[in-house]
Motif scaffolding. Sequence first.
Motif, PDB file in Angstrom:
ATOM      1  N   SER A 114       7.074 -15.380  73.594  1.00  0.00           N
ATOM      2  CA  SER A 114       5.802 -15.135  74.264  1.00  0.00           C
ATOM      3  C   SER A 114       5.457 -16.270  75.209  1.00  0.00           C
ATOM      4  CB  SER A 114       4.692 -14.987  73.224  1.00  0.00           C
ATOM      5  OG  SER A 114       4.422 -16.244  72.636  1.00  0.00           O
ATOM      6  N   LEU A 115       4.466 -16.010  76.042  1.00  0.00           N
ATOM      7  CA  LEU A 115       3.979 -17.068  76.924  1.00  0.00           C
ATOM      8  C   LEU A 115       3.489 -18.248  76.098  1.00  0.00           C
ATOM      9  CD1 LEU A 115       2.032 -15.122  79.677  1.00  0.00           C
ATOM     10  CD2 LEU A 115       4.283 -16.155  79.835  1.00  0.00           C
ATOM     11  N   GLY A 116       2.905 -17.977  74.946  1.00  0.00           N
ATOM     12  CA  GLY A 116       2.444 -19.050  74.068  1.00  0.00           C
ATOM     13  C   GLY A 116       3.583 -19.929  73.591  1.00  0.00           C
ATOM     14  N   ASP A 117       4.733 -19.322  73.284  1.00  0.00           N
ATOM     15  CA  ASP A 117       5.908 -20.105  72.869  1.00  0.00           C
ATOM     16  C   ASP A 117       6.328 -21.038  73.993  1.00  0.00           C
ATOM     17  OD1 ASP A 117       6.094 -18.763  70.396  1.00  0.00           O
ATOM     18  OD2 ASP A 117       7.354 -17.192  71.272  1.00  0.00           O
ATOM     19  N   LEU A 118       6.325 -20.525  75.192  1.00  0.00           N
ATOM     20  CA  LEU A 118       6.741 -21.284  76.359  1.00  0.00           C
ATOM     21  C   LEU A 118       5.769 -22.415  76.667  1.00  0.00           C
ATOM     22  CD1 LEU A 118       8.917 -21.357  78.526  1.00  0.00           C
ATOM     23  CD2 LEU A 118       7.505 -19.852  79.895  1.00  0.00           C
ATOM     24  N   ALA A 119       4.491 -22.142  76.520  1.00  0.00           N
ATOM     25  CA  ALA A 119       3.468 -23.132  76.867  1.00  0.00           C
ATOM     26  C   ALA A 119       3.432 -24.316  75.902  1.00  0.00           C
ATOM     27  CB  ALA A 119       2.108 -22.459  76.929  1.00  0.00           C
ATOM     28  N   ARG A 120       4.084 -24.209  74.768  1.00  0.00           N
ATOM     29  CA  ARG A 120       4.088 -25.317  73.812  1.00  0.00           C
ATOM     30  C   ARG A 120       5.013 -26.458  74.229  1.00  0.00           C
ATOM     31  NH1 ARG A 120       3.977 -21.161  69.612  1.00  0.00           N
ATOM     32  NH2 ARG A 120       6.213 -21.405  69.430  1.00  0.00           N
ATOM     33  N   THR A 121       5.767 -26.267  75.313  1.00  0.00           N
ATOM     34  CA  THR A 121       6.659 -27.325  75.788  1.00  0.00           C
ATOM     35  C   THR A 121       6.143 -27.871  77.107  1.00  0.00           C
ATOM     36  OG1 THR A 121       8.072 -25.889  77.111  1.00  0.00           O
ATOM     37  CG2 THR A 121       8.621 -26.083  74.775  1.00  0.00           C
ATOM     38  N   GLU A 122       6.380 -29.132  77.348  1.00  0.00           N
ATOM     39  CA  GLU A 122       5.939 -29.732  78.616  1.00  0.00           C
ATOM     40  C   GLU A 122       6.587 -29.048  79.801  1.00  0.00           C
ATOM     41  OE1 GLU A 122       5.849 -33.968  79.271  1.00  0.00           O
ATOM     42  OE2 GLU A 122       5.447 -34.267  77.140  1.00  0.00           O
ATOM     43  N   ASP A 123       7.886 -28.826  79.718  1.00  0.00           N
ATOM     44  CA  ASP A 123       8.600 -28.192  80.831  1.00  0.00           C
ATOM     45  C   ASP A 123       8.178 -26.741  81.027  1.00  0.00           C
ATOM     46  OD1 ASP A 123       9.987 -30.540  81.197  1.00  0.00           O
ATOM     47  OD2 ASP A 123      11.742 -29.877  80.055  1.00  0.00           O
ATOM     48  N   GLY A 124       7.741 -26.093  79.944  1.00  0.00           N
ATOM     49  CA  GLY A 124       7.415 -24.678  80.027  1.00  0.00           C
ATOM     50  C   GLY A 124       6.024 -24.369  80.502  1.00  0.00           C
ATOM     51  N   ILE A 125       5.164 -25.371  80.568  1.00  0.00           N
ATOM     52  CA  ILE A 125       3.775 -25.109  80.948  1.00  0.00           C
ATOM     53  C   ILE A 125       3.696 -24.466  82.327  1.00  0.00           C
ATOM     54  CG2 ILE A 125       1.572 -26.187  81.528  1.00  0.00           C
ATOM     55  CD1 ILE A 125       2.114 -28.168  79.230  1.00  0.00           C
ATOM     56  N   MET A 126       4.454 -24.981  83.278  1.00  0.00           N
ATOM     57  CA  MET A 126       4.418 -24.406  84.626  1.00  0.00           C
ATOM     58  C   MET A 126       4.997 -23.003  84.652  1.00  0.00           C
ATOM     59  SD  MET A 126       2.698 -26.317  86.492  1.00  0.00           S
ATOM     60  CE  MET A 126       2.968 -25.429  88.001  1.00  0.00           C
ATOM     61  N   ASP A 127       6.105 -22.775  83.924  1.00  0.00           N
ATOM     62  CA  ASP A 127       6.678 -21.431  83.884  1.00  0.00           C
ATOM     63  C   ASP A 127       5.697 -20.443  83.268  1.00  0.00           C
ATOM     64  OD1 ASP A 127       9.127 -22.058  85.076  1.00  0.00           O
ATOM     65  OD2 ASP A 127      10.041 -22.603  83.160  1.00  0.00           O
ATOM     66  N   ALA A 128       5.031 -20.856  82.190  1.00  0.00           N
ATOM     67  CA  ALA A 128       4.056 -19.986  81.543  1.00  0.00           C
ATOM     68  C   ALA A 128       2.881 -19.720  82.473  1.00  0.00           C
ATOM     69  CB  ALA A 128       3.579 -20.602  80.229  1.00  0.00           C
ATOM     70  N   ALA A 129       2.406 -20.745  83.144  1.00  0.00           N
ATOM     71  CA  ALA A 129       1.286 -20.591  84.075  1.00  0.00           C
ATOM     72  C   ALA A 129       1.669 -19.671  85.232  1.00  0.00           C
ATOM     73  CB  ALA A 129       0.841 -21.953  84.600  1.00  0.00           C
ATOM     74  N   ASP A 130       2.880 -19.847  85.755  1.00  0.00           N
ATOM     75  CA  ASP A 130       3.347 -18.984  86.849  1.00  0.00           C
ATOM     76  C   ASP A 130       3.430 -17.526  86.390  1.00  0.00           C
ATOM     77  OD1 ASP A 130       3.538 -21.135  88.552  1.00  0.00           O
ATOM     78  OD2 ASP A 130       5.728 -21.337  88.363  1.00  0.00           O
ATOM     79  N   ALA A 131       4.006 -17.309  85.199  1.00  0.00           N
ATOM     80  CA  ALA A 131       4.146 -15.949  84.676  1.00  0.00           C
ATOM     81  C   ALA A 131       2.782 -15.320  84.452  1.00  0.00           C
ATOM     82  CB  ALA A 131       4.954 -15.955  83.383  1.00  0.00           C
TER      83      ALA A 131
END
Length: 142
Positions: A114-131
């Motif tokens: 999920s987007l929540g899984d992605l947002a838990r990482t520093e690198d993933g915050i931007m990917d989650a925000a973009d998605a």
Amino acid sequence: MKVRELMTASVVGIHPEESVEVAARKLTNHNVGVLPVCNDRGQLCGMVTDRDLVTRCLAANKLPKETKVREVMTGQVLTVGPDMEAGVAAHLMGRQQVRRLPVVEDGKLCGMFSLGDLARTEDGIMDAADALGDISQNISSR
């Protein structure tokens, strides 16, 4: 980072022959908005959301106790593999306007991403925000 490293491996699912009433209880008891629907072999058959229960059962004047999950679920579901790059999965979520993806390996459900899984990482915050931006933009432009 791979989907496998971020996904939720412990997933509550439901069998397609269970009733909508049972699905509603599972959604409530586990505080989730979606359940993967899996057959006896653990293969993903579809997904059922709280919205599916309302629009395809209650609003259609069907009885939750007598209506099977298979009657209200979404059958064709976009999935990802556990070895997909998390950023690629995030972009896929944005393009397809979904907030979570079932993770399937060797034909069987092995987790949810999920987007929540992605947002838990520093690198993933931007990917989650973009998605999330892509999902929100597409919704607001309808």
